[in-house]
Motif scaffolding. Structure first.
Motif, short mmCIF file in Angstrom:
data_model
loop_
_atom_site.label_atom_id
_atom_site.label_comp_id
_atom_site.label_asym_id
_atom_site.label_seq_id
_atom_site.Cartn_x
_atom_site.Cartn_y
_atom_site.Cartn_z
N ARG A 73 -1.62 105.32 61.59
CA ARG A 73 -2.31 104.23 62.28
C ARG A 73 -3.35 104.83 63.23
N ARG A 74 -4.57 104.33 63.14
CA ARG A 74 -5.59 104.83 64.05
C ARG A 74 -5.45 104.16 65.41
N ALA A 75 -5.08 104.95 66.41
CA ALA A 75 -4.86 104.42 67.76
C ALA A 75 -6.13 104.41 68.59
N HIS A 76 -7.07 105.29 68.24
CA HIS A 76 -8.32 105.35 69.00
C HIS A 76 -9.46 105.72 68.07
N LEU A 77 -10.55 104.96 68.12
CA LEU A 77 -11.74 105.24 67.33
C LEU A 77 -12.70 106.06 68.17
N GLY A 78 -12.98 107.27 67.72
CA GLY A 78 -13.83 108.17 68.49
C GLY A 78 -15.29 107.72 68.52
N ASP A 79 -15.99 108.19 69.55
CA ASP A 79 -17.41 107.89 69.73
C ASP A 79 -18.12 109.20 70.04
N VAL A 80 -18.47 109.94 69.00
CA VAL A 80 -19.04 111.27 69.19
C VAL A 80 -20.36 111.21 69.95
N VAL A 81 -21.18 110.22 69.69
CA VAL A 81 -22.49 110.14 70.31
C VAL A 81 -22.39 110.05 71.83
N ASP B 155 -14.14 114.29 65.69
CA ASP B 155 -14.95 113.09 65.93
C ASP B 155 -14.33 112.16 66.96
N GLY B 156 -13.16 112.51 67.48
CA GLY B 156 -12.53 111.72 68.54
C GLY B 156 -11.50 110.72 68.07
N ASP B 157 -11.32 110.56 66.75
CA ASP B 157 -10.29 109.66 66.26
C ASP B 157 -8.90 110.21 66.57
N ILE B 158 -7.98 109.31 66.91
CA ILE B 158 -6.59 109.67 67.15
C ILE B 158 -5.71 108.81 66.25
N HIS B 159 -4.83 109.46 65.49
CA HIS B 159 -3.94 108.76 64.57
C HIS B 159 -2.48 109.00 64.96
N SER C 24 -8.23 118.63 65.61
CA SER C 24 -8.48 119.37 66.85
C SER C 24 -7.28 119.40 67.77
N GLY C 25 -6.20 118.73 67.41
CA GLY C 25 -5.00 118.77 68.23
C GLY C 25 -3.88 117.95 67.62
N ILE C 26 -2.64 118.38 67.89
CA ILE C 26 -1.45 117.69 67.37
C ILE C 26 -0.41 117.62 68.47
N ILE C 27 0.20 116.45 68.62
CA ILE C 27 1.36 116.28 69.50
C ILE C 27 2.52 115.89 68.59
N LEU C 28 3.62 116.66 68.66
CA LEU C 28 4.70 116.47 67.70
C LEU C 28 6.05 116.37 68.39
N SER C 29 6.82 115.36 68.02
CA SER C 29 8.24 115.28 68.35
C SER C 29 8.98 115.08 67.04
N ASP C 30 10.28 114.91 67.10
CA ASP C 30 11.03 114.69 65.86
C ASP C 30 10.98 113.25 65.38
N VAL C 31 10.29 112.39 66.13
CA VAL C 31 10.18 110.99 65.71
C VAL C 31 8.73 110.54 65.55
N GLN C 32 7.78 111.30 66.14
CA GLN C 32 6.40 110.85 66.10
C GLN C 32 5.43 112.02 65.98
N LEU C 33 4.37 111.80 65.22
CA LEU C 33 3.28 112.76 65.07
C LEU C 33 1.99 112.07 65.49
N VAL C 34 1.26 112.72 66.41
CA VAL C 34 -0.05 112.22 66.84
C VAL C 34 -1.06 113.32 66.57
N PHE C 35 -2.14 113.00 65.87
CA PHE C 35 -3.14 114.03 65.62
C PHE C 35 -4.54 113.48 65.87
#
Length: 449
Positions: free
Chosen positions: A228-236, A213-217, A198-209
């Protein structure tokens, strides 16, 4: 561009004193070089704001022609650094000098104006049961679903494409090469597309997606380690994460499904969740839940600007929130005619959105004041996808990309390539990229040669 290099002042966020400020200049007590540097910076920024970014070069040329002393100001790299940052929003030096950096982006913007580009195609890397979930035939064994591109992101040298099966493919743009494919961590699903990107943040050194379900890697580009999972989503409790974006300081998520929890803001450095709140998507709560099981129309979009703010859009209204002060609403503007959410985009300090009658408005993000407007003929509730860069607005209609100058609303041209059914599309100050349903990435490069 026939300009010579020059130094700036600390005016309006400029950097510290340049080398031309050192020592006492003789024979020019009335117009000392530090003053001329300030004046050159001020005049160029004013021309950029009132006429357009390309007009800054002509304004500078006039300043440098006044006399030899004023022309000498053009030999400070510091001035070009300030100009490049303020006019082109470029903060990293990729060429030998800041003057060359400024000229490159001026020429590239001029290429956008005059329809000059090179066109290439890339192709997704096929995936077969990429997740190892043998029992999930519905999602993994159907290539049309697993390779449905939902999000794109660009950096100076990379392109990332996120898919409905949760994977992200990373490409190296200078050589048009596929570098790697990343997959989210396994977890229970609450719907067929709950892992869709549902979204991507990209630089030349890091990718965050992020996924619905709210998970962020987080991925370190060039590192062999898995995401690496930085945030565990909580859909409920939060609803579906319908859009995700960020900056050097913040990650921002737009949710739909649970009232009063539309905005989530994280500190990018610490990855700490610092704010949850907002009612922007409350009317679209049911649509948010539907996204988990079916690919419906876009619920909302959110973009981070250059002023520590984020601007979000639903079909009912635009809203600007303060990131520094954790979600305080700065502006909210309901739409009388309704907004085609897929047409909304924002870049730096400008946003563009098309209403349901096909009228596009370019607005300043901070005040929502109108900058220009133009008619997107043929637009309807689902028939237009919009995206912008710092000077131009792009509308995808009927498999054709059309281009407008957002400074004045003038129609410029359409791309000659027919690209079929498009799932995702994006632009920055050099590239336009589209992903079509035949697993093709279409790449238009406007970069100065």
């Amino acid at each position: 561009m026939s300009l010579s290099p020059s130094p700036p002042s600390s005016l309006g966020g400029g950097e510290g004193p340049s080398s031309s400020r050192r020592g006492r200049r003789t024979g020019n007590d009335v117009w000392p070089e530090p003053f001329v540097e300030d004046l050159a910076l001020l005049v160029a920024i004013d021309a950029s704001n009132t006429v357009g970014r390309l007009a800054a070069a002509q304004a500078l040329a006039l300043i440098f022609q006044v006399c030899s002393t004023w022309q000498a100001v053009s030999h400070s790299d510091m001035l070009w650094q300030n100009l490049t940052r303020r006019i082109w929003n470029r903060h990293e030096l990729l060429r030998q000098t800041w003057r060359e950096e400024y000229i490159y982006w001026h020429q590239t913007a001029n290429n956008f104006l005059h329809h000059r580009y090179t066109y290439n195609t890339l192709h997704f890397v096929p995936e077969n049961n990429v997740d190892g979930d043998d029992d999930d035939d519905e999602n993994n064994n159907n290539n049309n679903d697993s390779l449905f591109c939902r999000r794109l992101a660009l950096s100076d040298h990379h392109l990332a494409a996120g898919f409905s099966n949760g994977s992200v493919q990373l490409f190296f743009l200078p050589r048009r090469l596929h570098l790697s494919t990343y997959h989210p961590h396994h977890r229970d699903r609450l719907g067929r597309f709950s892992r869709a990107v549902s979204g991507i943040i990209l630089s030349d050194v890091q990718l965050v997606f992020a996924s619905l379900d709210g998970d962020i890697h987080v991925v370190v580009i060039g590192d062999a380690a898995p995401p690496r999972r930085a945030h565990l989503g909580d859909v409920v409790n939060d609803g579906a994460l319908v859009d995700f974006t960020g900056s050097d300081q913040w990650w921002v998520g737009l949710y739909a499904g649970v009232p009063g929890r539309a905005f989530h803001i994280w500190n990018r450095e610490t990855e700490e969740l610092v704010f949850v709140g907002g009612e922007l998507t409350d009317p679209e709560a049911l649509m948010g839940w539907h996204l988990l099981t079916e690919l419906t129309e876009i619920v909302g979009r959110i973009r981070v600007t250059t002023r520590e703010t984020a601007v979000a859009c639903t079909s009912l209204q635009l809203m600007v929130i303060d990131l520094q002060n954790q979600g305080i609403i700065i502006r909210a503007q309901p739409s009388r005619r309704g907004i085609i959410v897929a047409s909304f985009d924002a870049y730096n300090e400008t946003l563009v959105a098309v209403d349901t009658r096909g009228m596009a408005n370019a607005r300043r993000v901070d005040s929502l004041e109108e900058r220009s407007r133009f008619n997107v003929r043929g637009a309807n509730q689902r028939g237009v996808v919009g995206f912008i860069n710092g000077g131009y607005g792009f509308m995808l209609l009927g498999n054709v990309v059309r281009v407008w100058d957002i400074e004045n609303g003038n129609y410029l041209y359409s791309f000659g390539e027919r690209i079929g059914d498009v799932n995702a599309i994006i632009a920055d100050e050099r590239y336009v990229v589209a992903c079509s349903s035949d697993a093709t990435i279409h790449l238009w490069d406007f970069g100065a040669q």
